[in-house]
Design a protein around this motif. Structure first.
Motif, PDB file in Angstrom:
ATOM      1  N   ALA A  72      13.974 -25.181  -7.548  1.00 55.19           N
ATOM      2  CA  ALA A  72      12.939 -25.969  -6.851  1.00 55.19           C
ATOM      3  C   ALA A  72      13.460 -26.237  -5.440  1.00 55.19           C
ATOM      4  O   ALA A  72      13.194 -25.467  -4.523  1.00 55.19           O
ATOM      5  CB  ALA A  72      12.637 -27.234  -7.631  1.00 55.19           C
ATOM      6  N   ASP A  89       3.492 -28.828 -11.313  1.00 54.74           N
ATOM      7  CA  ASP A  89       4.925 -28.617 -11.205  1.00 54.74           C
ATOM      8  C   ASP A  89       5.599 -29.893 -11.709  1.00 54.74           C
ATOM      9  O   ASP A  89       5.391 -30.942 -11.109  1.00 54.74           O
ATOM     10  CB  ASP A  89       5.296 -28.350  -9.745  1.00 54.74           C
ATOM     11  N   PRO A  90       6.304 -29.884 -12.823  1.00 51.39           N
ATOM     12  CA  PRO A  90       6.909 -28.758 -13.540  1.00 51.39           C
ATOM     13  C   PRO A  90       6.094 -28.158 -14.698  1.00 51.39           C
ATOM     14  O   PRO A  90       6.653 -27.357 -15.459  1.00 51.39           O
ATOM     15  CB  PRO A  90       8.186 -29.383 -14.096  1.00 51.39           C
ATOM     16  N   GLU A 131       6.348 -24.465 -15.417  1.00 49.65           N
ATOM     17  CA  GLU A 131       7.632 -23.978 -15.941  1.00 49.65           C
ATOM     18  C   GLU A 131       7.676 -23.985 -17.473  1.00 49.65           C
ATOM     19  O   GLU A 131       8.608 -23.421 -18.058  1.00 49.65           O
ATOM     20  CB  GLU A 131       8.805 -24.791 -15.356  1.00 49.65           C
ATOM     21  N   ARG A 135       7.438 -24.349  -9.451  1.00 47.76           N
ATOM     22  CA  ARG A 135       6.163 -23.734  -9.855  1.00 47.76           C
ATOM     23  C   ARG A 135       6.075 -22.299  -9.343  1.00 47.76           C
ATOM     24  O   ARG A 135       5.724 -21.376 -10.087  1.00 47.76           O
ATOM     25  CB  ARG A 135       5.012 -24.568  -9.283  1.00 47.76           C
TER      26      ARG A 135
END
Ligand code: AMP
Ligand code: GLY
Length: 434
Positions: free
Chosen positions: A373, A298-299, A302, A11
């Protein structure tokens, strides 16, 4: 603007990637960051628990915008602490993230359920209990339909929600949470609620507690196994846009959920400048709230930030100076998919420190972004695994199957011992992918 982002996951890499594209960005710092982030920003070795060090850094480096990635510092009051620093140390910046009181929307399930009830926001029926009314909780469970959902009131690192398919299981879970204090103080209160059946989807807004803009939506895949089976994880992948999120459904979510929530925040005088994440479930065309989070996902970040064409720093400035309602929000018309590569064994025990190969090849593919990550540099300068979720690979294409295929193709370049990722992200929309 000088920017400091707190956090070290995918993130935060996506936030840094997006902010780095802004012509308003002068200096970009991330604390503590990771090797992927280090390629676009200056990483500062400072934990997000250390409010004093963060304040000193913001003053010294003339940070204009402090973006808080994870929920924990928000629930612990970093925003209030930094507001205080404005008076005491002359810090002139602003924080993207709500105050401690407003972060209770995520920090306490009971608080958020009561809030939703007060403002008529659709959510699951529920009741809340403590050890003091344990017998009532048992009686409540005994007469409840199945499945039944038990939730620790406070933050429990994503493990505080248990879906029970029998009354016996629910009673055992109640005992663990309330009497054995399984999650410490976080489970000294529990919310017991009805199970909602449907497809989950998350909507993301940026707000100043009065106005708001919806900046994206996504569906994430939480289970470790293909076909949504096995243990829950932090998130194994994401897609956006979600096929059923057409204009009519989005407008329903806006009118029945997002707007009443922001109005509630305003009515209660909560100071909220930041992201608001609506975890929703589509129950046969009726959107209901499962949870609020006071940060980005998160995710989900993204896929959401690559899809958002509007400059994020301009939006933060608009949030701060009261012009958010006038902002233009533009989205890419393409489809985005993120696949998360995890360590073997995750979400249970896994090894760390394993060499990762192929990141550069994957990152070199057109329309692919590789977000780090759980990675770090080892002593010899090689990038190694440093967590359960290791990399989040986002593909962009003209439709979802192509975006998923692109992310998967990039992943075939990446290798580390024990690597695992789901090959069915987006499966319910495109069965052909399986
Ligand atoms: P939370 O920690 O609130 O995000 O909950 C974790 C996950 O549990 C959610 O993403 C849902 O998949 C599931 N969940 C939570 N509450 C419910 C509910 N009332 N009905 C069905 N699933 C739920
Ligand atoms: N992916 C879910 C979350 O960030 O809470």
């Amino acid at each position: 603007m000088n920017v400091l982002i707190l956090g070290s996951g995918g993130r935060e890499h996506a936030l840094a990637w997006k902010i780095n594209q802004s012509h308003h960005c002068t200096q970009l710092f991330v604390a503590p960051g990771n090797p992927g982030i280090a390629s676009i920003a200056t990483c500062v070795s400072m934990g997000y628990h250390d409010f004093e060090a963060i304040k000193n850094f913001c003053v010294k480096m003339s940070i204009d915008v402090l973006v808080v990635g994870p929920e924990e510092p928000l629930v612990n009051g970093i925003t209030d602490f930094m507001e205080d620093a404005k008076a005491k140390s002359g810090w002139k910046g602003f924080v993207v993230g709500p105050t401690k009181a407003a972060a209770q929307l995520e920090g306490s399930k009971a608080f958020s359920k009561r809030f939703m009830q007060r403002y008529g926001i659709p959510t699951a029926h529920y009741a809340e209990f403590t050890a003091d009314n344990y017998a009532e909780a048992q009686a409540y469970i005994a007469q409840h339909t199945l499945p039944i959902v038990l939730k620790a009131d406070g933050l429990a690192a994503g493990k505080g929600v248990v879906i029970c398919s029998t009354h016996k299981e629910a009673l055992e879970c109640l005992n663990k949470m309330l009497l054995e204090q399984q999650f410490g103080a976080a489970s000294s209160k529990v919310v017991i609620e009805e199970f909602l059946d449907g497809i989950e989807v998350s909507v993301f807004a940026l707000t100043n507690g009065i106005d708001y803009q919806i900046i994206g939506h996504a569906k994430d895949y939480k289970r470790i196994g293909e076909g949504d089976t096995g243990l829950n994880t932090g998130g194994m992948g994401c897609v956006s846009p979600v096929p059923f999120m057409d204009d009519a459904f989005m407008e329903k979510i806006n009118l029945e959920i997002v707007r009443p929530t922001i109005n509630g925040i305003k009515t209660e005088g909560l100071v909220y400048n930041g992201f608001l994440f609506f975890g929703l479930i589509n129950c046969n065309g009726l959107p209901k709230v499962i949870e609020y989070n006071c940060r980005m996902g998160d995710p989900e970040t993204e896929v959401v930030l690559p899809m958002l064409e509007t400059d994020l720093l301009s939006l933060f400035a608009a949030m701060d100076n009261g012009t958010l309602a006038d902002a233009n929000i533009n989205f890419s018309s393409e489809s985005f998919a993120t696949i998360v590569a995890v360590s073997g064994g995750y979400p249970e025990e896994y090894k760390k420190g394993i060499t990762i190969n192929g990141i550069e090849q994957a990152a070199g593919i057109d329309n692919v972004e590789v977000f780090h990550a759980g990675t770090k540099y080892d002593d010899s300068g090689k990038i190694v695994t440093n967590g359960g979720r290791v990399l989040a690979i986002t593909g962009k294409a003209t439709n979802l199957p192509k975006a998923v295929a692109l992310a998967q193709n990039a992943l075939s370049d990446i290798s580390f011992e024990g690597i695992y990722y789901r090959k069915d992200i987006g499966f319910e929309f495109y069965p052909v992918l399986r």
